[in-house]
Scaffold this active site. Structure first.
Site, PDB file in Angstrom:
ATOM      1  N   HIS A  51      41.550  30.502  32.543  1.00 31.71           N
ATOM      2  CA  HIS A  51      42.770  31.131  33.073  1.00 31.71           C
ATOM      3  C   HIS A  51      44.007  30.330  32.648  1.00 31.71           C
ATOM      4  CE1 HIS A  51      39.919  32.549  36.454  1.00 31.71           C
ATOM      5  NE2 HIS A  51      40.199  33.613  35.740  1.00 31.71           N
ATOM      6  N   LYS A 110      36.496  42.458  49.051  1.00 28.14           N
ATOM      7  CA  LYS A 110      35.698  41.351  48.502  1.00 28.14           C
ATOM      8  C   LYS A 110      35.674  40.180  49.458  1.00 28.14           C
ATOM      9  CE  LYS A 110      35.937  41.607  43.436  1.00 28.14           C
ATOM     10  NZ  LYS A 110      36.419  40.862  42.255  1.00 28.14           N
ATOM     11  N   ARG A 123      37.518  37.474  26.902  1.00 30.82           N
ATOM     12  CA  ARG A 123      36.642  36.398  26.418  1.00 30.82           C
ATOM     13  C   ARG A 123      35.711  36.930  25.345  1.00 30.82           C
ATOM     14  NH1 ARG A 123      34.465  35.409  32.305  1.00 30.82           N
ATOM     15  NH2 ARG A 123      34.501  37.649  31.979  1.00 30.82           N
ATOM     16  N   SER A 180      34.649  32.304  36.684  1.00 28.36           N
ATOM     17  CA  SER A 180      34.734  31.649  37.993  1.00 28.36           C
ATOM     18  C   SER A 180      33.361  31.621  38.664  1.00 28.36           C
ATOM     19  CB  SER A 180      35.717  32.397  38.899  1.00 28.36           C
ATOM     20  OG  SER A 180      37.001  32.344  38.366  1.00 28.36           O
TER      21      SER A 180
HETATM   22  O1  PNS Z   1      40.037  38.609  38.265  1.00 30.81           O
HETATM   23  P1  PNS Z   1      39.624  40.046  38.349  1.00 30.81           P
HETATM   24  O2  PNS Z   1      38.786  40.271  39.584  1.00 30.81           O
HETATM   25  O3  PNS Z   1      38.976  40.524  37.090  1.00 30.81           O
HETATM   26  O4  PNS Z   1      40.984  40.908  38.529  1.00 30.81           O
HETATM   27  C1  PNS Z   1      40.936  42.304  38.665  1.00 30.81           C
HETATM   28  C2  PNS Z   1      42.303  42.855  39.097  1.00 30.81           C
HETATM   29  C3  PNS Z   1      42.817  42.145  40.327  1.00 30.81           C
HETATM   30  C4  PNS Z   1      43.300  42.674  37.976  1.00 30.81           C
HETATM   31  C5  PNS Z   1      42.113  44.384  39.381  1.00 30.81           C
HETATM   32  O5  PNS Z   1      41.035  44.576  40.233  1.00 30.81           O
HETATM   33  C6  PNS Z   1      43.349  45.018  39.977  1.00 30.81           C
HETATM   34  O6  PNS Z   1      44.349  45.207  39.315  1.00 30.81           O
HETATM   35  N1  PNS Z   1      43.266  45.339  41.282  1.00 30.81           N
HETATM   36  C7  PNS Z   1      44.373  45.871  42.058  1.00 30.81           C
HETATM   37  C8  PNS Z   1      44.153  47.346  42.403  1.00 30.81           C
HETATM   38  C9  PNS Z   1      44.569  48.226  41.258  1.00 30.81           C
HETATM   39  O7  PNS Z   1      45.671  48.148  40.745  1.00 30.81           O
HETATM   40  N2  PNS Z   1      43.649  49.128  40.813  1.00 30.81           N
HETATM   41  C10 PNS Z   1      43.901  50.035  39.719  1.00 30.81           C
HETATM   42  C11 PNS Z   1      43.555  49.427  38.372  1.00 30.81           C
HETATM   43  S1  PNS Z   1      41.822  49.173  38.248  1.00 30.81           S
END
Ligand code: PNS
Length: 160
Positions: free
Chosen positions: A17, A41, A90, A128
């Site tokens: 990150h 979560k 990645r 992570s």
């Molecule tokens: O680190 P992660 O868990 O891969 O991050 C995922 C994240 C937080 C970027 C994604 O789940 C997100 O944008 N969640 C917020 C809800 C949202 O906007 N949903 C619509 C797009 S999937």
């Protein structure tokens, strides 16, 4: 002023990150790394601890701001006047989910783009979840996470 948001769970932040973040700061005037508060979560680290670790790990990155959000990433990006969402890639398998997410986000908010940045090859295997597993099984997470994360995970392991 070009602002980007870098959203994620960051449970915990890793050197992968940090690598993406430092690449993003070359491209933008300000990069807001923002932790999603997700009631669906159950993270290992609570929101405050994740923010604290990110703040410590990025203290020498003047273009970086640390924040949290709930709800849709695009709404948060609009609220922060960001033009771009940053996501790290990645391996090729990351791309399928990320592409879908980028298209959904663009459908909702055409004025915000997603930029994918590729992490350094040395972090291509890093996640992570893997860091947490290695740490709790007594493995060496040096070089995988910032010092503050290593110290905290070691402390958690010892008190388990
Ligand atoms: O680190 P992660 O868990 O891969 O991050 C995922 C994240 C937080 C970027 C994604 O789940 C997100 O944008 N969640 C917020 C809800 C949202 O906007 N949903 C619509 C797009 S999937």
């Amino acid at each position: 002023m070009k602002v980007a948001v870098y959203p994620g769970s960051f449970d915990p932040i890793t050197n992968g990150h940090i690598d993406i973040l430092s690449r993003a700061t070359v491209l933008f005037d300000k990069v807001i790394i923002s932790v999603l508060e997700n009631p669906e979560k159950t993270p290992l680290l609570d929101l405050e601890k994740r923010l604290e670790l990110i703040r410590t790990a990025t203290k020498d990155m003047p273009k970086v701001e640390v924040d949290c959000f709930s709800g849709l990433t695009v709404n948060y990006a609009l609220q922060k006047k960001a033009c771009t969402i940053i996501r790290g890639l990645r391996v090729i398998s990351d791309f399928e989910k990320e592409l879908q997410m980028a298209h959904i986000n663009r459908k909702m908010t055409p004025e915000i783009d997603t930029i994918f940045l590729m992490c350094n090859l040395k972090y291509a295997f890093l996640s992570s979840s893997m860091v947490k597993e290695i740490s709790f099984l007594g493995g060496d997470i040096n070089c995988l996470v910032p010092e503050c994360v290593k110290t905290h995970l070691n402390k958690l392991r010892e008190t388990r």
